[in-house]
Design an enzyme around this catalytic site. Structure first.
Site, PDB file in Angstrom:
ATOM      1  N   CYS A  91       9.764  13.368  13.291  1.00 14.19           N
ATOM      2  CA  CYS A  91      11.178  13.739  13.451  1.00 14.19           C
ATOM      3  C   CYS A  91      11.439  15.098  12.794  1.00 14.19           C
ATOM      4  O   CYS A  91      10.996  15.334  11.663  1.00 14.19           O
ATOM      5  CB  CYS A  91      12.054  12.667  12.803  1.00 14.19           C
ATOM      6  SG  CYS A  91      13.802  13.111  12.876  1.00 14.19           S
ATOM      7  N   HIS A 106       5.256   3.613   1.601  1.00 18.11           N
ATOM      8  CA  HIS A 106       5.802   3.843   2.945  1.00 18.11           C
ATOM      9  C   HIS A 106       5.140   5.081   3.562  1.00 18.11           C
ATOM     10  O   HIS A 106       4.937   6.093   2.889  1.00 18.11           O
ATOM     11  CB  HIS A 106       7.319   4.041   2.842  1.00 18.11           C
ATOM     12  CG  HIS A 106       8.009   4.043   4.167  1.00 18.11           C
ATOM     13  ND1 HIS A 106       8.011   5.144   4.999  1.00 18.11           N
ATOM     14  CD2 HIS A 106       8.708   3.083   4.818  1.00 18.11           C
ATOM     15  CE1 HIS A 106       8.697   4.854   6.104  1.00 18.11           C
ATOM     16  NE2 HIS A 106       9.117   3.605   6.021  1.00 18.11           N
ATOM     17  N   GLU A 162       6.187   7.379   5.473  1.00 13.73           N
ATOM     18  CA  GLU A 162       6.905   8.655   5.404  1.00 13.73           C
ATOM     19  C   GLU A 162       6.799   9.257   3.998  1.00 13.73           C
ATOM     20  O   GLU A 162       6.614  10.468   3.848  1.00 13.73           O
ATOM     21  CB  GLU A 162       8.375   8.472   5.790  1.00 13.73           C
ATOM     22  CG  GLU A 162       9.091   9.815   5.885  1.00 13.73           C
ATOM     23  CD  GLU A 162      10.589   9.673   6.083  1.00 13.73           C
ATOM     24  OE1 GLU A 162      11.013   8.833   6.891  1.00 13.73           O
ATOM     25  OE2 GLU A 162      11.326  10.422   5.414  1.00 13.73           O
ATOM     26  N   SER A 195      11.137  -2.403   8.416  1.00 17.05           N
ATOM     27  CA  SER A 195      11.949  -1.193   8.617  1.00 17.05           C
ATOM     28  C   SER A 195      12.791  -0.938   7.378  1.00 17.05           C
ATOM     29  O   SER A 195      13.654  -1.741   7.017  1.00 17.05           O
ATOM     30  CB  SER A 195      12.848  -1.384   9.842  1.00 17.05           C
ATOM     31  OG  SER A 195      13.917  -0.474   9.803  1.00 17.05           O
ATOM     32  N   ASN A 240      15.069   1.447   6.749  1.00 20.43           N
ATOM     33  CA  ASN A 240      16.501   1.732   6.944  1.00 20.43           C
ATOM     34  C   ASN A 240      17.266   0.444   7.248  1.00 20.43           C
ATOM     35  O   ASN A 240      18.419   0.296   6.849  1.00 20.43           O
ATOM     36  CB  ASN A 240      16.698   2.806   8.023  1.00 20.43           C
ATOM     37  CG  ASN A 240      16.648   2.247   9.425  1.00 20.43           C
ATOM     38  OD1 ASN A 240      17.638   1.771   9.944  1.00 20.43           O
ATOM     39  ND2 ASN A 240      15.476   2.264  10.039  1.00 20.43           N
TER      40      ASN A 240
HETATM   41  S1  SF4 Z   1      16.292   8.209  10.327  1.00 20.55           S
HETATM   42 FE1  SF4 Z   1      14.314   9.289  10.236  1.00 20.55          FE
HETATM   43  S2  SF4 Z   1      13.661   9.346  12.381  1.00 20.55           S
HETATM   44 FE2  SF4 Z   1      15.858   8.915  12.404  1.00 20.55          FE
HETATM   45  S3  SF4 Z   1      16.875  10.923  12.609  1.00 20.55           S
HETATM   46 FE3  SF4 Z   1      16.713  10.432  10.418  1.00 20.55          FE
HETATM   47  S4  SF4 Z   1      14.825  11.403   9.738  1.00 20.55           S
HETATM   48 FE4  SF4 Z   1      14.759  11.257  11.965  1.00 20.55          FE
END
Ligand code: SF4
Length: 422
Positions: free
Chosen positions: A155, A183, A185, A319, A321
């Protein structure tokens, strides 16, 4: 939210009811956070202003399906799960895409099993330089324009964090990464930034406070080393490398917590070096926070004002988030993380994932029996709308409402109006 330019995202990831809810809000500015209310008989379903696929996830899925379309004769592999959602990953696997690493980082496909004829995709959260080097050894040139354009789905908001980390590292700041150490990332951000400066990973505000205590002279170097050893880049020395710091984050962490982590460290540097010199010791990095994560988290917080009876959050169990959306909701109401509608066994029994104990559990009497009921329904940034759509239909079904009643509700969607204080 659907990004029109990502036209290869399969239609079967969308859901008709959820699409109608999105369409209802499409002409509105993104900053409005009022939830949408879908009234189905005496059941109210509150859907936040922002939920589901973010820009980076849609882009990654679009790129993966484009690669399948354009290279039907080549073996396509993904370094690991493209995003943290089982439906999407299973879908890709069934279409012949292989996963080089599993979600725990264990290697499934050896370097020797990958050839220069293969297509390899980097997932949305990026990868480490070490893994890129491994791809080079397999004959995959990750430096070409074609690779970056067509196969590297990292991203742009993650790359932005790396770029800022690189810039600040070169300026002599130590990069504090607010993230989960294991993680992918965070590993990738750690790998990219440590090329240019020292790095240290902190998990949360409590760990940031420990770093702050060390900076302010309230903790011994020995104790600090015991707490953080292994979470820093090679050569890191707390006694010399915590004099100038900048905070970046794993983009899916709670943005509010990242701001707190930065504030705690800033205060400690202020205490130690004084206000006149603060700019030299602390770099402001607020501009690296992912807007999509912010939107989803703030829109979820806006749900709480409506005082729902419970929340159902749909998303992958690994996940990050999605787990943060659960954390927001569970502050005020029973909150259930499920990956799909079939985990709603009955109105009496739900199978869900406990993000704290990291295990599946079954809960009885999860759904209020008597109407009216108000339910908050949302999904993580890696969750296809179709899953949330199915969940909504199943919950309505538990109260005896079928597609006709849901359709009636869709004709009179409304915004939740906050209660007026008297
Ligand atoms: S949550 Fe992660 S993948 Fe989604 S827009 Fe933000 S940085 Fe990009």
């Amino acid at each position: 939210m659907a990004y029109k330019q990502f036209d290869r995202v399969p239609n079967h990831y969308s859901g008709p009811v959820i699409q109608r809810i999105k369409d209802f809000r499409q002409d509105e500015g993104k900053r409005s956070l009022q939830p949408t209310v879908l009234t189905v008989g005496a059941l109210e379903v509150l859907v936040p202003r922002h939920f589901g696929f973010c820009f980076g996830v849609e882009r990654a899925i679009h790129m993966a399906f484009s690669a399948l379309e354009r290279h039907p004769d080549r073996q396509i592999s993904l370094l690991s799960e493209i995003i943290h959602n089982p439906l999407v990953n299973d879908d890709l696997e069934q279409r012949g895409i292989r996963f080089i690493h599993d979600s725990d980082g264990e290697r499934r496909i050896e370097e020797s099993e990958i050839s220069s004829e293969d297509v390899v995709l980097i997932p949305a959260f990026g990868t480490t330089l070490e893994i890129e080097q491994s791809l080079q050894r397999s004959g995959i040139d990750t430096t070409t324009e074609e690779f970056r354009r067509d196969f590297d789905t990292t991203c742009p908001f993650v790359s932005k964090v790396w770029d800022r980390g690189e810039e600040l590292g070169r300026e002599g700041y130590t990069i504090i990464i607010h993230g989960k150490f294991r993680h992918e990332e965070t590993q990738a951000t750690h790998s990219h930034t440590k090329e240019h400066g020292r790095t240290l990973v902190v998990l949360n505000r409590a760990e940031a406070q420990q770093v702050a205590d060390f900076i302010a002279g309230r903790m011994s170097p020995e104790l600090f080393r015991g707490l953080f050893s292994g979470k820093w880049s090679e050569g890191f020395d707390p006694e010399t490398d915590l004099q100038r710091v900048a905070v970046v984050n794993q983009t899916t962490m709670l943005a509010e917590e990242t701001t707190e982590v930065a504030a705690v460290l800033r205060d400690a540097l202020l205490e130690r070096y004084g206000a006149d010199d603060l700019g030299h010791h602390f770099a402001d990095t607020n501009d690296t926070l992912c807007y999509a994560t912010n939107w989803n988290q703030n829109a979820t917080k806006a749900l709480l004002d409506a005082e729902p009876d419970l929340a159902v959050i749909v998303g992958g169990y690994n996940s990050s988030n999605t787990a943060h959306l659960v954390e927001i909701c569970e502050q005020v109401m029973p909150s259930f993380l499920i990956s799909a509608a079939d985990e709603l066994h009955s109105a009496d029994c739900i199978r869900h994932f406990d993000i704290h104990r990291r295990q599946y559990i079954e809960t009885r009497d999860w759904l209020p029996q008597n109407l009216p009921v108000r339910i908050a329904l949302t999904s993580g940034a890696s969750c296809p709308d179709v899953l949330m759509n199915d969940v909504l239909g199943r919950i309505a079904g538990f109260y005896g409402y079928g597609p006709e009643e849901v359709a009636l509700g869709l004709d009179r969607l409304a915004l939740h109006e906050p209660a007026v204080a008297v």
